[in-house]
Design a protein around this motif. Structure first.
Motif, short mmCIF file in Angstrom:
data_model
loop_
_atom_site.label_atom_id
_atom_site.label_comp_id
_atom_site.label_asym_id
_atom_site.label_seq_id
_atom_site.Cartn_x
_atom_site.Cartn_y
_atom_site.Cartn_z
N ASP A 15 18.13 -19.72 -37.66
CA ASP A 15 17.90 -19.85 -38.58
C ASP A 15 18.08 -20.19 -39.76
OD1 ASP A 15 15.06 -18.68 -36.77
OD2 ASP A 15 15.66 -16.55 -38.43
N GLY A 73 16.14 -15.01 -40.49
CA GLY A 73 15.29 -13.73 -39.34
C GLY A 73 16.45 -13.41 -38.40
N SER A 101 12.92 -17.64 -46.66
CA SER A 101 13.46 -16.96 -45.60
C SER A 101 12.94 -18.09 -44.19
CB SER A 101 13.02 -15.80 -45.38
OG SER A 101 11.09 -15.90 -45.56
N CYS A 103 11.26 -16.96 -40.40
CA CYS A 103 10.97 -15.93 -39.96
C CYS A 103 11.08 -14.93 -39.81
CB CYS A 103 11.93 -16.27 -38.24
SG CYS A 103 11.43 -15.04 -36.76
N THR A 104 11.82 -13.84 -39.27
CA THR A 104 11.47 -12.17 -39.86
C THR A 104 11.99 -12.02 -41.12
OG1 THR A 104 13.57 -11.74 -38.26
CG2 THR A 104 10.82 -11.51 -37.81
N SER A 106 11.20 -12.97 -44.27
CA SER A 106 10.40 -12.53 -44.47
C SER A 106 9.88 -11.65 -44.74
CB SER A 106 9.06 -13.26 -44.58
OG SER A 106 8.29 -13.27 -43.09
N THR A 122 5.45 -15.53 -41.11
CA THR A 122 7.17 -15.63 -40.43
C THR A 122 6.51 -16.34 -39.16
OG1 THR A 122 8.09 -13.52 -39.78
CG2 THR A 122 5.87 -12.87 -39.90
N HIS A 123 7.47 -15.24 -37.81
CA HIS A 123 6.88 -15.72 -36.81
C HIS A 123 5.44 -14.82 -36.41
CE1 HIS A 123 7.69 -15.09 -32.24
NE2 HIS A 123 8.16 -16.12 -32.24
N TYR A 126 4.99 -10.92 -35.98
CA TYR A 126 5.85 -10.67 -36.62
C TYR A 126 4.07 -10.82 -37.78
CZ TYR A 126 9.69 -9.35 -34.45
OH TYR A 126 10.75 -8.93 -33.54
N LEU A 130 4.56 -8.20 -41.39
CA LEU A 130 4.20 -8.88 -42.46
C LEU A 130 3.04 -8.87 -43.81
CD1 LEU A 130 5.78 -10.82 -44.15
CD2 LEU A 130 4.94 -12.74 -43.21
N THR A 149 9.23 -19.30 -47.61
CA THR A 149 8.67 -18.52 -46.24
C THR A 149 8.58 -19.91 -44.89
OG1 THR A 149 6.38 -17.48 -46.54
CG2 THR A 149 8.45 -16.45 -47.25
N ARG A 151 7.73 -20.47 -40.93
CA ARG A 151 7.44 -19.57 -39.48
C ARG A 151 8.25 -19.18 -38.73
NH1 ARG A 151 1.65 -20.31 -36.63
NH2 ARG A 151 2.54 -19.80 -34.75
#
Length: 185
Positions: A15, A73, A101, A103-104, A106, A122-123, A126, A130, A149, A151
């Motif tokens: 990431d 993330g 950001s 992934c997570t 975010s 985000t992924h 999640y 989110l 952001t 993914r």
């Protein structure tokens, strides 16, 4: 232009590196010779989710002096979104022009209050988490003004290249993409 790459315990290295590599090429390939960056953390030594150790260049320093802050993330985000000291440190980036950001990461932006009224991603695992903070968009990269952001982990390269274009121009991004031999369009 000054960039803060944020790292924390149990972050996902790709990431961070996936965005870091193309963005820092803006300087090393002379597109933005004045580009500067720091690896910023809330702790002195950071271990990613696999045990790889990273040493930040700035520790617990306010993030106010940066134009762009990028947060990766990783599994560590699940505890950090409830860590008020860490989130208050992230909030020091409030005056930064752009926050991004992977992934997570975010979720950290959301916990800091930066996603109110925004669209983000985000992924996919999640998306439900989110939704507490913003409208979730199922795209690889979501640009909502001062918040960008991306993914899951593989989208870190796309975020990095997207930011190359945003910080410089399309031609610079394409030269960097080709130098990296990245085929995704």
């Amino acid at each position: 232009m000054k960039i803060a790459f944020v790292i924390f315990d149990e972050f996902t290295s790709l990431d961070f590196i996936g965005a870091y590599d193309p963005i820092t090429r803006l300087k090393t390939m002379d597109f933005l010779p004045d580009l500067e960056w720091d690896i910023c953390s809330f702790n002195d030594t950071i271990t990613d989710g696999t045990g790889l150790i990273f040493t930040p260049t700035k520790v617990r320093e306010p993030l106010t002096k940066y134009d762009l802050v990028i947060i990766p993330g990783g599994i560590g985000t699940t505890s950090l979104i409830n860590n008020s000291q860490f989130i208050n440190w992230i909030k020091t980036s409030g005056t930064c022009k752009v926050k991004a950001s992977v992934c997570t990461g975010s979720l950290i932006l959301g916990a800091a209050g930066f996603l109110r009224g925004k669209k983000a991603t985000t992924h996919p695992n999640y998306f439900g988490e989110l939704k507490k903070y913003c409208k979730v968009i199922d795209k690889r990269v979501v640009d909502d003004g001062n918040i960008i952001t991306s993914r899951g982990v593989s989208s870190s390269l796309e975020l990095g290249l997207y930011l190359c274009e945003k910080l410089s121009n399309y031609e610079a991004k394409e030269i960097i993409r080709k130098q990296m031999d990245y085929q995704h369009q």
